[in-house]
Design a protein around this motif. Structure first.
Motif, short mmCIF file in Angstrom:
data_model
loop_
_atom_site.label_atom_id
_atom_site.label_comp_id
_atom_site.label_asym_id
_atom_site.label_seq_id
_atom_site.Cartn_x
_atom_site.Cartn_y
_atom_site.Cartn_z
N GLN A 165 -10.96 1.68 -1.25
CA GLN A 165 -10.52 0.35 -0.83
C GLN A 165 -11.29 -0.07 0.40
OE1 GLN A 165 -6.22 0.59 -0.24
NE2 GLN A 165 -5.88 -0.53 -2.12
N GLY A 166 -11.18 -1.38 0.70
CA GLY A 166 -11.70 -1.90 1.95
C GLY A 166 -13.14 -2.36 1.88
N PHE A 167 -13.55 -3.01 2.98
CA PHE A 167 -14.90 -3.53 3.13
C PHE A 167 -15.31 -3.31 4.58
CE2 PHE A 167 -18.17 -6.89 3.43
CZ PHE A 167 -18.89 -6.62 2.27
N PRO A 168 -16.57 -2.99 4.85
CA PRO A 168 -16.98 -2.72 6.24
C PRO A 168 -16.59 -3.86 7.18
CG PRO A 168 -18.75 -2.16 4.73
CD PRO A 168 -17.69 -2.83 3.91
N ARG A 169 -16.07 -3.49 8.34
CA ARG A 169 -15.65 -4.50 9.31
C ARG A 169 -16.83 -5.33 9.79
NH1 ARG A 169 -11.74 -2.44 13.96
NH2 ARG A 169 -10.54 -2.10 12.04
N ASP A 170 -18.01 -4.73 9.84
CA ASP A 170 -19.21 -5.46 10.27
C ASP A 170 -19.88 -6.21 9.14
OD1 ASP A 170 -18.82 -4.44 12.82
OD2 ASP A 170 -20.06 -2.68 12.46
N GLY A 171 -19.25 -6.21 7.97
CA GLY A 171 -19.79 -6.96 6.84
C GLY A 171 -21.13 -6.43 6.37
N ARG A 180 -21.73 -0.15 -1.43
CA ARG A 180 -20.86 0.93 -1.91
C ARG A 180 -19.41 0.47 -2.04
NH1 ARG A 180 -19.78 5.01 0.93
NH2 ARG A 180 -19.65 6.60 -0.71
N ALA A 181 -18.97 -0.40 -1.12
CA ALA A 181 -17.60 -0.90 -1.18
C ALA A 181 -17.38 -1.83 -2.36
CB ALA A 181 -17.26 -1.63 0.13
N LEU A 182 -18.45 -2.44 -2.86
CA LEU A 182 -18.31 -3.40 -3.96
C LEU A 182 -18.54 -2.78 -5.34
CD1 LEU A 182 -20.13 -6.56 -2.52
CD2 LEU A 182 -17.68 -6.13 -2.65
N VAL A 183 -19.06 -1.56 -5.40
CA VAL A 183 -19.42 -0.98 -6.69
C VAL A 183 -18.20 -0.83 -7.59
CG1 VAL A 183 -20.28 1.09 -7.84
CG2 VAL A 183 -21.50 0.16 -5.88
N LEU A 184 -17.14 -0.18 -7.11
CA LEU A 184 -15.96 0.03 -7.95
C LEU A 184 -15.28 -1.30 -8.33
CD1 LEU A 184 -14.20 3.27 -6.63
CD2 LEU A 184 -15.49 2.92 -8.73
N VAL A 258 -8.79 -8.17 -8.51
CA VAL A 258 -9.52 -7.02 -8.01
C VAL A 258 -9.57 -7.01 -6.48
CG1 VAL A 258 -11.85 -6.05 -7.86
CG2 VAL A 258 -10.88 -6.62 -10.08
N GLU A 259 -9.72 -8.17 -5.86
CA GLU A 259 -9.75 -8.21 -4.40
C GLU A 259 -8.41 -7.77 -3.80
OE1 GLU A 259 -13.13 -11.73 -3.91
OE2 GLU A 259 -11.10 -12.06 -3.19
N GLN A 260 -7.33 -8.07 -4.49
CA GLN A 260 -6.03 -7.57 -4.05
C GLN A 260 -5.95 -6.06 -4.22
OE1 GLN A 260 -4.60 -10.29 -2.20
NE2 GLN A 260 -2.75 -9.44 -3.09
N LEU A 261 -6.42 -5.58 -5.37
CA LEU A 261 -6.32 -4.15 -5.69
C LEU A 261 -7.16 -3.30 -4.73
CD1 LEU A 261 -5.36 -1.91 -7.63
CD2 LEU A 261 -7.36 -2.40 -9.04
N PHE A 262 -8.35 -3.79 -4.38
CA PHE A 262 -9.27 -3.01 -3.54
C PHE A 262 -9.28 -3.47 -2.08
CE2 PHE A 262 -10.84 -2.23 -7.81
CZ PHE A 262 -11.20 -0.90 -7.77
N SER A 263 -8.35 -4.34 -1.71
CA SER A 263 -8.23 -4.82 -0.33
C SER A 263 -9.55 -5.39 0.19
CB SER A 263 -7.76 -3.69 0.60
OG SER A 263 -6.48 -3.24 0.22
N GLU A 273 -2.86 -15.00 -0.57
CA GLU A 273 -2.12 -15.01 0.70
C GLU A 273 -1.74 -16.43 1.12
OE1 GLU A 273 -4.80 -13.04 3.30
OE2 GLU A 273 -4.27 -11.01 2.61
N ASP A 274 -2.63 -17.38 0.90
CA ASP A 274 -2.35 -18.76 1.31
C ASP A 274 -1.29 -19.41 0.43
OD1 ASP A 274 -4.19 -18.55 3.32
OD2 ASP A 274 -5.84 -19.38 2.15
N VAL A 275 -1.24 -19.04 -0.84
CA VAL A 275 -0.17 -19.55 -1.71
C VAL A 275 1.17 -19.04 -1.21
CG1 VAL A 275 0.81 -19.44 -4.03
CG2 VAL A 275 -1.63 -19.84 -3.74
N GLY A 276 1.22 -17.77 -0.83
CA GLY A 276 2.47 -17.20 -0.29
C GLY A 276 2.89 -17.85 1.01
N ALA A 277 1.89 -18.28 1.81
CA ALA A 277 2.19 -18.92 3.09
C ALA A 277 2.43 -20.43 2.95
CB ALA A 277 1.05 -18.67 4.07
N ARG A 278 2.33 -20.96 1.74
CA ARG A 278 2.50 -22.40 1.47
C ARG A 278 1.53 -23.24 2.30
NH1 ARG A 278 5.02 -19.88 -1.66
NH2 ARG A 278 7.09 -20.33 -2.52
N ASP A 279 0.33 -22.72 2.50
CA ASP A 279 -0.70 -23.44 3.26
C ASP A 279 -1.43 -24.37 2.28
OD1 ASP A 279 -2.55 -24.35 5.06
OD2 ASP A 279 -3.16 -22.36 5.75
N PHE A 280 -0.79 -25.49 1.95
CA PHE A 280 -1.27 -26.37 0.89
C PHE A 280 -2.68 -26.90 1.17
CE2 PHE A 280 3.45 -27.36 0.24
CZ PHE A 280 3.58 -26.34 -0.67
N GLU A 281 -2.94 -27.28 2.40
CA GLU A 281 -4.25 -27.85 2.73
C GLU A 281 -5.36 -26.86 2.42
OE1 GLU A 281 -6.47 -31.16 4.54
OE2 GLU A 281 -4.45 -30.91 3.75
#
Length: 316
Positions: A165-171, A180-184, A258-263, A273-281
């Protein structure tokens, strides 16, 4: 060709206009009050009313739509109700994960579908061809979440080759770690979409096998497979180009899961996340961009198909 392009461009703009109306209207009928959410659980109705007025949510819906679409036409997708950050800025940042993920998934899908689809058609009736066809049928029915979990268990837990899971903090400052983070995640989407596309490639190849020009080439001395590879595959390619638009749309939908599954900090995860926060804009800007991308892909596929297929050019 110019007339055809203008007609398709008009349909593209019409589709975007209709999509914007549907997106705006659908979000407004969802339950929840973003003003009350911003005010918090301890917020009073008066505080929520002040927030609603400040955000313009108390104005008539047609005026809200006109303001939003006017900003879109100026390149302004609005500002998040919750974070106060411009939507376009966040989309650009998250696209640095989602776009490479989608491209890598597409490459994996094509690498699976094209050779194995053609091979399964050429080996029809034999054990290996039947096995390939059965494998494609099975993988196409596998849920994306289950496929991702199996890949994580094998390649991250058992073998330890790739991160789970995850993606490097420094992108992308460390490209090797980012890839490597995107392969799976990309393999999760690519395997399922590749199996779906492989079935289509197999069907198109079998159809090409029965065409007169393939039989004529075989009658002139080429083997059946040689005639298919030399004269049939170009027409199979035309069929594959046609269906690629649908496959790319499937990759976009798969990226949300997949982005949810692999964070992964991509557009798909941000949208959930924005749908859950009702951030319509923010949500309406994200949905419009994703819808526009799918429509543009279809537009490009139509132009490419017409450009490489002489039969369509002769028809006009």
């Amino acid at each position: 060709m110019i007339r055809f392009t203008l007609m398709r461009l008009g349909l593209l703009l019409f589709g975007l206009a209709v999509s914007s109306v549907l997106i705006f209207a659908t979000l407004r009928i969802l339950p929840g009050d973003v003003a009350q959410l911003i005010a918090g659980t301890q917020g009073t109705p008066e505080q929520a009313a002040i927030i609603r007025e400040r955000l313009g949510l108390d104005r008539p819906l047609p005026l809200q739509y006109v303001d939003w679409i006017g900003g879109v036409l100026r390149g302004d997708l609005g500002t998040s109700f919750v974070t106060g950050i411009p939507v376009a800025d966040e989309l650009v940042q998250k696209a640095q994960v989602t776009v490479p993920l989608g491209l890598l998934a597409l490459v994996i899908a094509l690498a699976i579908a094209l050779p194995f689809g053609v091979l399964s058609a050429m080996r029809r009736g034999r054990a290996d061809g039947t096995a390939l066809s059965f494998g494609a049928q099975t993988l196409a029915a596998v849920p994306v979440v289950w496929a991702g979990m199996m890949l994580v268990i094998v390649f991250a837990v058992w073998l330890g080759w790739l991160p789970a899971q995850g993606f490097p903090r420094d992108g992308w400052s460390d490209p090797a770690a980012a890839v490597r983070a995107l392969v799976l995640p990309a393999a999760t989407i690519g395997v399922v979409e590749g199996a779906l596309l492989m079935r289509f490639v197999r069907s198109a190849t079998l159809q090409a096998t029965g065409q007169d020009y393939v039989r004529t080439a075989a009658a002139k001395g080429l083997t059946r497979n040689g005639a298919l590879l030399r004269h049939g595959l170009p027409n199979v390619g035309l069929s594959v180009v046609t269906v690629l638009g649908v496959q790319i749309a499937g990759i976009i939908v798969g990226s949300v899961v997949v982005e949810q599954l692999f964070s992964l900090p991509g557009i798909g995860r941000m949208l959930v996340e924005d749908v859950g926060a009702r951030d319509f804009e923010k949500v309406q800007g994200e949905l419009l961009v994703l819808t526009g991308f799918v429509l543009i892909v279809g537009f490009v596929v139509d132009l490419v198909h017409r450009g490489i297929d002489p039969r369509q050019r002769e028809a006009t």
